[in-house]
Design a protein around this motif. Structure first.
Motif, PDB file in Angstrom:
ATOM      1  N   PRO A 143       0.832  -1.207   0.000  1.00  0.00           N
ATOM      2  CA  PRO A 143       0.000   0.000   0.000  1.00  0.00           C
ATOM      3  C   PRO A 143       0.869   1.260   0.000  1.00  0.00           C
ATOM      4  N   SER A 144       0.395   2.297  -0.698  1.00  0.00           N
ATOM      5  CA  SER A 144       1.260   3.465  -0.940  1.00  0.00           C
ATOM      6  C   SER A 144       1.602   4.235   0.342  1.00  0.00           C
ATOM      7  N   ASP A 145       0.767   4.068   1.389  1.00  0.00           N
ATOM      8  CA  ASP A 145       1.074   4.825   2.617  1.00  0.00           C
ATOM      9  C   ASP A 145       1.858   3.974   3.633  1.00  0.00           C
ATOM     10  N   GLU A 146       2.274   2.781   3.226  1.00  0.00           N
ATOM     11  CA  GLU A 146       2.988   1.884   4.146  1.00  0.00           C
ATOM     12  C   GLU A 146       4.411   2.387   4.418  1.00  0.00           C
ATOM     13  N   GLU A 147       4.801   2.374   5.682  1.00  0.00           N
ATOM     14  CA  GLU A 147       6.185   2.712   6.015  1.00  0.00           C
ATOM     15  C   GLU A 147       7.043   1.455   5.734  1.00  0.00           C
ATOM     16  N   ILE A 148       8.158   1.638   5.054  1.00  0.00           N
ATOM     17  CA  ILE A 148       8.963   0.472   4.650  1.00  0.00           C
ATOM     18  C   ILE A 148      10.405   0.615   5.146  1.00  0.00           C
ATOM     19  N   ILE A 149      10.891  -0.447   5.784  1.00  0.00           N
ATOM     20  CA  ILE A 149      12.329  -0.527   6.101  1.00  0.00           C
ATOM     21  C   ILE A 149      12.910  -1.506   5.082  1.00  0.00           C
ATOM     22  N   PHE A 150      13.903  -1.059   4.317  1.00  0.00           N
ATOM     23  CA  PHE A 150      14.505  -1.938   3.305  1.00  0.00           C
ATOM     24  C   PHE A 150      15.904  -2.321   3.770  1.00  0.00           C
ATOM     25  N   ILE A 151      16.154  -3.644   3.868  1.00  0.00           N
ATOM     26  CA  ILE A 151      17.457  -4.121   4.363  1.00  0.00           C
ATOM     27  C   ILE A 151      18.038  -5.141   3.396  1.00  0.00           C
ATOM     28  N   PRO A 152      19.353  -5.465   3.431  1.00  0.00           N
ATOM     29  CA  PRO A 152      20.407  -4.640   4.023  1.00  0.00           C
ATOM     30  C   PRO A 152      21.125  -3.767   2.977  1.00  0.00           C
ATOM     31  N   ASP A 153      20.735  -3.852   1.690  1.00  0.00           N
ATOM     32  CA  ASP A 153      21.530  -3.159   0.664  1.00  0.00           C
ATOM     33  C   ASP A 153      20.992  -1.754   0.383  1.00  0.00           C
ATOM     34  N   GLN A 154      21.748  -0.745   0.789  1.00  0.00           N
ATOM     35  CA  GLN A 154      21.297   0.635   0.578  1.00  0.00           C
ATOM     36  C   GLN A 154      21.192   0.982  -0.910  1.00  0.00           C
ATOM     37  N   TYR A 155      22.030   0.362  -1.753  1.00  0.00           N
ATOM     38  CA  TYR A 155      22.016   0.749  -3.169  1.00  0.00           C
ATOM     39  C   TYR A 155      20.835   0.121  -3.903  1.00  0.00           C
ATOM     40  N   LEU A 156      20.561  -1.146  -3.627  1.00  0.00           N
ATOM     41  CA  LEU A 156      19.355  -1.748  -4.207  1.00  0.00           C
ATOM     42  C   LEU A 156      18.128  -0.993  -3.670  1.00  0.00           C
ATOM     43  N   GLY A 157      18.139  -0.697  -2.362  1.00  0.00           N
ATOM     44  CA  GLY A 157      17.022   0.032  -1.755  1.00  0.00           C
ATOM     45  C   GLY A 157      16.823   1.387  -2.419  1.00  0.00           C
ATOM     46  N   ASN A 158      17.910   2.080  -2.663  1.00  0.00           N
ATOM     47  CA  ASN A 158      17.835   3.400  -3.292  1.00  0.00           C
ATOM     48  C   ASN A 158      17.280   3.276  -4.719  1.00  0.00           C
ATOM     49  N   TYR A 159      17.725   2.242  -5.426  1.00  0.00           N
ATOM     50  CA  TYR A 159      17.242   2.029  -6.797  1.00  0.00           C
ATOM     51  C   TYR A 159      15.727   1.754  -6.785  1.00  0.00           C
ATOM     52  N   VAL A 160      15.290   0.898  -5.864  1.00  0.00           N
ATOM     53  CA  VAL A 160      13.862   0.558  -5.770  1.00  0.00           C
ATOM     54  C   VAL A 160      13.054   1.809  -5.398  1.00  0.00           C
ATOM     55  N   ALA A 161      13.589   2.614  -4.482  1.00  0.00           N
ATOM     56  CA  ALA A 161      12.898   3.852  -4.077  1.00  0.00           C
ATOM     57  C   ALA A 161      12.741   4.779  -5.288  1.00  0.00           C
ATOM     58  N   THR A 162      13.784   4.867  -6.107  1.00  0.00           N
ATOM     59  CA  THR A 162      13.736   5.727  -7.290  1.00  0.00           C
ATOM     60  C   THR A 162      12.691   5.218  -8.286  1.00  0.00           C
ATOM     61  N   LYS A 163      12.668   3.892  -8.488  1.00  0.00           N
ATOM     62  CA  LYS A 163      11.747   3.325  -9.478  1.00  0.00           C
ATOM     63  C   LYS A 163      10.292   3.378  -9.025  1.00  0.00           C
ATOM     64  N   THR A 164      10.068   3.260  -7.720  1.00  0.00           N
ATOM     65  CA  THR A 164       8.691   3.167  -7.225  1.00  0.00           C
ATOM     66  C   THR A 164       8.186   4.500  -6.672  1.00  0.00           C
ATOM     67  N   GLY A 165       9.092   5.453  -6.478  1.00  0.00           N
ATOM     68  CA  GLY A 165       8.699   6.737  -5.882  1.00  0.00           C
ATOM     69  C   GLY A 165       8.396   6.614  -4.394  1.00  0.00           C
ATOM     70  N   ARG A 166       8.792   5.479  -3.782  1.00  0.00           N
ATOM     71  CA  ARG A 166       8.498   5.274  -2.364  1.00  0.00           C
ATOM     72  C   ARG A 166       9.644   5.793  -1.510  1.00  0.00           C
ATOM     73  N   ASN A 167       9.240   6.327  -0.371  1.00  0.00           N
ATOM     74  CA  ASN A 167      10.233   6.847   0.550  1.00  0.00           C
ATOM     75  C   ASN A 167      10.538   5.741   1.566  1.00  0.00           C
ATOM     76  N   MET A 168      11.699   5.109   1.468  1.00  0.00           N
ATOM     77  CA  MET A 168      11.966   3.955   2.327  1.00  0.00           C
ATOM     78  C   MET A 168      13.102   4.253   3.311  1.00  0.00           C
ATOM     79  N   ILE A 169      13.043   3.583   4.445  1.00  0.00           N
ATOM     80  CA  ILE A 169      14.146   3.679   5.412  1.00  0.00           C
ATOM     81  C   ILE A 169      15.182   2.638   4.970  1.00  0.00           C
ATOM     82  N   LEU A 170      16.383   3.096   4.652  1.00  0.00           N
ATOM     83  CA  LEU A 170      17.393   2.190   4.092  1.00  0.00           C
ATOM     84  C   LEU A 170      18.427   1.802   5.145  1.00  0.00           C
ATOM     85  N   TRP A 171      18.804   0.557   5.120  1.00  0.00           N
ATOM     86  CA  TRP A 171      19.900   0.061   5.971  1.00  0.00           C
ATOM     87  C   TRP A 171      21.224   0.374   5.251  1.00  0.00           C
ATOM     88  N   PRO A 172      22.293   0.728   6.000  1.00  0.00           N
ATOM     89  CA  PRO A 172      23.507   1.163   5.288  1.00  0.00           C
ATOM     90  C   PRO A 172      24.440   0.038   4.806  1.00  0.00           C
TER      91      PRO A 172
END
Ligand code: SF4
Length: 305
Positions: A143-172
């Protein structure tokens, strides 16, 4: 052990494999000689799907530990062997279950999306697993309003955030092999091979991804090479994949972005270690039931996605 020629070694492996009713699942980053004995070769998602399907009694996992753990989570009744216990993924070691629990306490409502490059204990603390092949799809479904923690790859997480427009909490966390690939490397290769298409893995740095024509999992790269008319392909991932690309596409040219993109842990698996593994039935990867069942719920969603 006396020195074996490759053909003797291969014959012994084939004989034992038959007697043990074993299957060899081999990751795209493995040494060429190990790729050549695979029953199935692929990326993490494809190998997990194969593990779920096999009727062999023994799975020899030629990859790194988290992959063998995933196979054991999916197939608890099979013997899953990892030929070298030192074959671990440094990215997976950048997070522990305890540290994830602490993070979850800070964000009690968040959904944890966990890249498959993680231990079984970390998966057990997560809601959904993903691979680089389906991470975007999995996050898009939330769901678009879901808070998401993405672990453990910050770069994959950043790529997914860019593609989906979602604001995710990324693990470093990060992959030490893929972060060795630098933007000037890909710029140089593109300049030297102006007709080539540049493919990179989403574990790469954002400035490398920005210069790519396609961002793909290793399975996606294999399909791209097979299906596209492009004759020259610049490959931005661990260079073990070049062996398979060249073998399957003899008429095409594959250029690694960086010769430095080698994962030393992947290269620990050799023909000798595969033979020893089958001789001694080591090293067995088994996950405690409680952890396994919790991790399986997250892995099953990955296989559905
Ligand atoms: S290539 Fe990177 S992510 Fe893959 S196993 Fe090696 S260190 Fe881990």
């Amino acid at each position: 052990m006396m020195e074996n020629s490759n053909s003797e070694l291969l014959a012994k492996i084939a004989d034992l494999k038959k007697r043990r009713n074993a299957i060899f699942l081999v990751h795209n980053y493995q040494l060429g000689e190990v790729q050549d004995i695979a029953d199935f070769i692929g990326d993490s998602l494809e190998l997990s799907q194969q593990a779920a399907r096999t009727d062999a009694d023994v799975i020899v996992f030629c990859g790194v530990r988290f992959m063998a753990e995933t196979a054991s989570i999916i197939c608890p009744d099979k013997v899953v062997l990892l030929p070298d216990l030192h074959a671990g993924c440094p990215m997976a070691d950048m997070i522990t279950a305890q540290r994830l629990r602490e993070k979850k306490k800070m964000h009690p409502e968040a959904t944890v999306v966990c890249y498959v490059n993680s231990s079984a204990a970390v998966k057990a603390e997560s809601d959904i697993c993903c691979t680089s092949a389906n991470a975007v799809r999995i996050v898009e479904k939330l769901p678009s309003d879901e808070e998401i923690i993405f672990i453990p790859d910050q770069y994959l997480g950043n790529y997914v955030a860019t593609k989906t427009g979602r604001n995710m909490i990324l693990w470093p966390g990060f992959c030490p092999t893929h972060t060795r690939i630098q933007a000037p490397d890909i710029s140089r290769q593109k300049k030297e091979h102006p007709k080539a298409k540049a493919l990179v893995h989403p574990e790469c740095r954002p400035e490398v991804i920005a210069l790519a024509d396609e961002v793909l999992s290793t399975g996606g790269m294999i399909r791209f090479a097979r299906d596209s008319n492009t004759e020259e392909i610049i490959v931005g991932t661990e260079i073990g994949i070049i062996h398979r690309l060249r073998k399957e596409n003899p008429g095409k040219r594959f250029i690694p972005v960086s010769e430095q993109a080698i994962c030393p842990r992947m290269k620990l698996i050799t023909l000798e270690s595969v033979l020893w593994s089958l001789e001694n039935m080591t090293h067995r990867i088994k996950i405690p039931t409680r952890t396994r069942l919790k991790a399986k719920a997250a892995v099953d969603k990955m296989l559905e996605g």
